[in-house]
Design a protein around this motif. Sequence first.
Motif, PDB file in Angstrom:
ATOM      1  N   ALA A  46      -8.421  15.057  -1.651  1.00 46.09           N
ATOM      2  CA  ALA A  46      -9.246  15.461  -3.152  1.00 46.09           C
ATOM      3  C   ALA A  46     -10.393  16.446  -2.772  1.00 46.09           C
ATOM      4  O   ALA A  46     -10.865  16.163  -1.778  1.00 46.09           O
ATOM      5  N   ALA A  47     -10.336  17.402  -3.876  1.00 45.41           N
ATOM      6  CA  ALA A  47     -11.548  18.249  -3.491  1.00 45.41           C
ATOM      7  C   ALA A  47     -11.872  18.718  -5.049  1.00 45.41           C
ATOM      8  O   ALA A  47     -11.313  18.412  -5.937  1.00 45.41           O
ATOM      9  N   VAL A  48     -13.165  19.301  -5.104  1.00 47.65           N
ATOM     10  CA  VAL A  48     -13.913  19.963  -6.209  1.00 47.65           C
ATOM     11  C   VAL A  48     -13.612  21.271  -6.229  1.00 47.65           C
ATOM     12  O   VAL A  48     -13.921  22.106  -5.183  1.00 47.65           O
ATOM     13  N   LEU A  49     -12.985  21.885  -7.244  1.00 48.54           N
ATOM     14  CA  LEU A  49     -12.920  23.160  -7.588  1.00 48.54           C
ATOM     15  C   LEU A  49     -14.124  23.923  -8.166  1.00 48.54           C
ATOM     16  O   LEU A  49     -14.558  23.273  -9.400  1.00 48.54           O
ATOM     17  N   ASP A  97      -6.423  28.375 -21.978  1.00 51.20           N
ATOM     18  CA  ASP A  97      -5.111  29.224 -21.863  1.00 51.20           C
ATOM     19  C   ASP A  97      -5.527  30.440 -20.864  1.00 51.20           C
ATOM     20  O   ASP A  97      -4.401  30.867 -20.079  1.00 51.20           O
ATOM     21  N   GLU A  98      -6.456  31.214 -20.854  1.00 50.97           N
ATOM     22  CA  GLU A  98      -6.888  32.279 -20.229  1.00 50.97           C
ATOM     23  C   GLU A  98      -7.128  31.939 -18.684  1.00 50.97           C
ATOM     24  O   GLU A  98      -6.669  32.389 -17.577  1.00 50.97           O
ATOM     25  N   TYR A  99      -7.651  30.771 -18.412  1.00 48.91           N
ATOM     26  CA  TYR A  99      -7.611  30.078 -16.958  1.00 48.91           C
ATOM     27  C   TYR A  99      -6.514  29.673 -16.479  1.00 48.91           C
ATOM     28  O   TYR A  99      -5.989  30.425 -15.329  1.00 48.91           O
ATOM     29  N   TRP A 100      -5.343  29.057 -16.999  1.00 51.63           N
ATOM     30  CA  TRP A 100      -3.900  28.814 -16.609  1.00 51.63           C
ATOM     31  C   TRP A 100      -3.294  30.266 -16.423  1.00 51.63           C
ATOM     32  O   TRP A 100      -2.728  30.225 -15.352  1.00 51.63           O
ATOM     33  N   LEU A 101      -3.430  31.133 -17.395  1.00 49.37           N
ATOM     34  CA  LEU A 101      -2.409  32.434 -17.396  1.00 49.37           C
ATOM     35  C   LEU A 101      -3.168  33.283 -16.018  1.00 49.37           C
ATOM     36  O   LEU A 101      -2.207  33.734 -15.189  1.00 49.37           O
ATOM     37  N   LYS A 102      -4.393  33.185 -15.871  1.00 43.46           N
ATOM     38  CA  LYS A 102      -4.868  34.054 -14.696  1.00 43.46           C
ATOM     39  C   LYS A 102      -4.415  33.235 -13.296  1.00 43.46           C
ATOM     40  O   LYS A 102      -4.216  34.113 -12.403  1.00 43.46           O
ATOM     41  N   SER A 103      -4.584  31.948 -13.460  1.00 46.89           N
ATOM     42  CA  SER A 103      -4.239  31.099 -12.002  1.00 46.89           C
ATOM     43  C   SER A 103      -2.710  31.449 -11.810  1.00 46.89           C
ATOM     44  O   SER A 103      -2.531  31.619 -10.658  1.00 46.89           O
ATOM     45  N   PHE A 104      -1.865  31.388 -12.784  1.00 49.80           N
ATOM     46  CA  PHE A 104      -0.341  31.694 -12.535  1.00 49.80           C
ATOM     47  C   PHE A 104      -0.057  33.072 -11.873  1.00 49.80           C
ATOM     48  O   PHE A 104       0.458  33.388 -10.854  1.00 49.80           O
ATOM     49  N   THR A 105      -0.807  33.979 -12.534  1.00 45.24           N
ATOM     50  CA  THR A 105      -0.734  35.505 -12.375  1.00 45.24           C
ATOM     51  C   THR A 105      -1.019  35.528 -10.794  1.00 45.24           C
ATOM     52  O   THR A 105      -0.635  36.432  -9.721  1.00 45.24           O
ATOM     53  N   ASP A 106      -2.494  35.122 -10.478  1.00 44.17           N
ATOM     54  CA  ASP A 106      -3.097  35.102  -8.959  1.00 44.17           C
ATOM     55  C   ASP A 106      -1.864  34.580  -8.055  1.00 44.17           C
ATOM     56  O   ASP A 106      -1.785  35.096  -7.115  1.00 44.17           O
ATOM     57  N   ALA A 107      -1.378  33.350  -8.592  1.00 49.57           N
ATOM     58  CA  ALA A 107      -0.427  32.575  -7.365  1.00 49.57           C
ATOM     59  C   ALA A 107       0.752  33.492  -7.189  1.00 49.57           C
ATOM     60  O   ALA A 107       1.243  33.532  -6.162  1.00 49.57           O
ATOM     61  N   VAL A 108       1.328  34.143  -8.376  1.00 53.16           N
ATOM     62  CA  VAL A 108       2.635  34.552  -7.999  1.00 53.16           C
ATOM     63  C   VAL A 108       2.890  35.928  -8.062  1.00 53.16           C
ATOM     64  O   VAL A 108       3.638  36.663  -7.519  1.00 53.16           O
ATOM     65  N   TRP A 171      -2.707  25.609  -6.619  1.00 46.97           N
ATOM     66  CA  TRP A 171      -3.637  24.949  -5.647  1.00 46.97           C
ATOM     67  C   TRP A 171      -3.633  25.106  -4.225  1.00 46.97           C
ATOM     68  O   TRP A 171      -4.381  24.786  -3.582  1.00 46.97           O
ATOM     69  N   LEU A 172      -2.332  25.574  -3.862  1.00 46.67           N
ATOM     70  CA  LEU A 172      -2.005  25.494  -2.574  1.00 46.67           C
ATOM     71  C   LEU A 172      -1.378  26.800  -1.832  1.00 46.67           C
ATOM     72  O   LEU A 172      -1.197  26.912  -0.811  1.00 46.67           O
ATOM     73  N   GLY A 173      -1.182  27.674  -2.704  1.00 48.09           N
ATOM     74  CA  GLY A 173      -0.615  29.197  -2.483  1.00 48.09           C
ATOM     75  C   GLY A 173      -1.872  30.099  -1.581  1.00 48.09           C
ATOM     76  O   GLY A 173      -2.956  29.473  -1.395  1.00 48.09           O
ATOM     77  N   GLU A 174      -1.336  31.224  -1.087  1.00 46.68           N
ATOM     78  CA  GLU A 174      -2.263  32.072  -0.414  1.00 46.68           C
ATOM     79  C   GLU A 174      -3.557  32.223  -1.301  1.00 46.68           C
ATOM     80  O   GLU A 174      -4.647  32.739  -0.735  1.00 46.68           O
ATOM     81  N   LYS A 175      -3.537  32.579  -2.536  1.00 45.39           N
ATOM     82  CA  LYS A 175      -4.334  32.956  -3.301  1.00 45.39           C
ATOM     83  C   LYS A 175      -5.533  31.919  -3.693  1.00 45.39           C
ATOM     84  O   LYS A 175      -6.740  32.038  -4.353  1.00 45.39           O
ATOM     85  N   ALA A 176      -5.161  30.496  -3.346  1.00 46.00           N
ATOM     86  CA  ALA A 176      -6.011  29.310  -3.470  1.00 46.00           C
ATOM     87  C   ALA A 176      -7.198  29.459  -2.842  1.00 46.00           C
ATOM     88  O   ALA A 176      -7.072  30.028  -1.727  1.00 46.00           O
ATOM     89  N   PRO A 177      -8.288  29.280  -3.419  1.00 43.63           N
ATOM     90  CA  PRO A 177      -9.498  28.856  -2.350  1.00 43.63           C
ATOM     91  C   PRO A 177      -9.345  28.331  -1.338  1.00 43.63           C
ATOM     92  O   PRO A 177      -8.667  27.063  -1.517  1.00 43.63           O
ATOM     93  N   ARG A 178      -9.271  28.908   0.057  1.00 47.20           N
ATOM     94  CA  ARG A 178      -9.001  27.951   1.376  1.00 47.20           C
ATOM     95  C   ARG A 178      -9.608  26.808   1.435  1.00 47.20           C
ATOM     96  O   ARG A 178      -8.754  25.950   1.907  1.00 47.20           O
ATOM     97  N   GLU A 179     -10.773  26.635   1.338  1.00 46.31           N
ATOM     98  CA  GLU A 179     -11.658  25.180   1.357  1.00 46.31           C
ATOM     99  C   GLU A 179     -11.140  24.411   0.468  1.00 46.31           C
ATOM    100  O   GLU A 179     -10.463  22.961   1.073  1.00 46.31           O
TER     101      GLU A 179
END
Length: 191
Positions: A46-49, A97-108, A171-179
């Motif tokens: 468990a972690a805080v983003l 919506d903006e947060y999730w869309l950017k998160s998906f775009t960053d992830a894939v 949450w777990l991909g290469e672009k997710a915050p490492r910590e």
Amino acid sequence: MLLSRIFSLCLLTLSATASAVTVGGEEFPERIDVPGVGNNLHLSGAAVLDRNFVPFYTAALYVPLSVRSGEQLASGMSPFRMTVIWQIPALDDARVDEYWLKSFTDAVGANQMPRIKGNVDRFLALFGAAEHGQTILFDYIPDAGMRIYVDNKPVGQLAGVEFNRALIAIWLGEKAPREFRDTLLANIDGP
């Protein structure tokens, strides 16, 4: 920020015999029962983003004991639950919506977004404004897809391994915050 993550990891590690772990002011049980999976999902981490050094949400990842690595989980062949609890005071639906869309775009990546666009659009339609303490449960069952609950109310189900791989990559991909990623995977052995 680093100190709070280390503290969260220490709390998680030291409480292996406890029945719950507290991270970011939220309590997460060590083991949960997920409909369609049973009570064999255990807290991996468990972690805080944080966004701009402010807590954005707290997340907890639950997986079966058979999951031994992040790569195995990302394959889309293992069930999991991701719990997300908003820590921000409020966020209007356009910003959610903006947060999730950017998160998906960053992830894939932008070039892969057209492949999952239909499911991303359906995903965005499931959410409205976010407020402090609102809880979202993402229950992934390989044969059934992703079941999504907001404050324990079912809001939708999305099929497709490719979409669900993209979602967990947030949450777990290469672009997710490492910590953040490493803390979520803290109790999964392996690479």
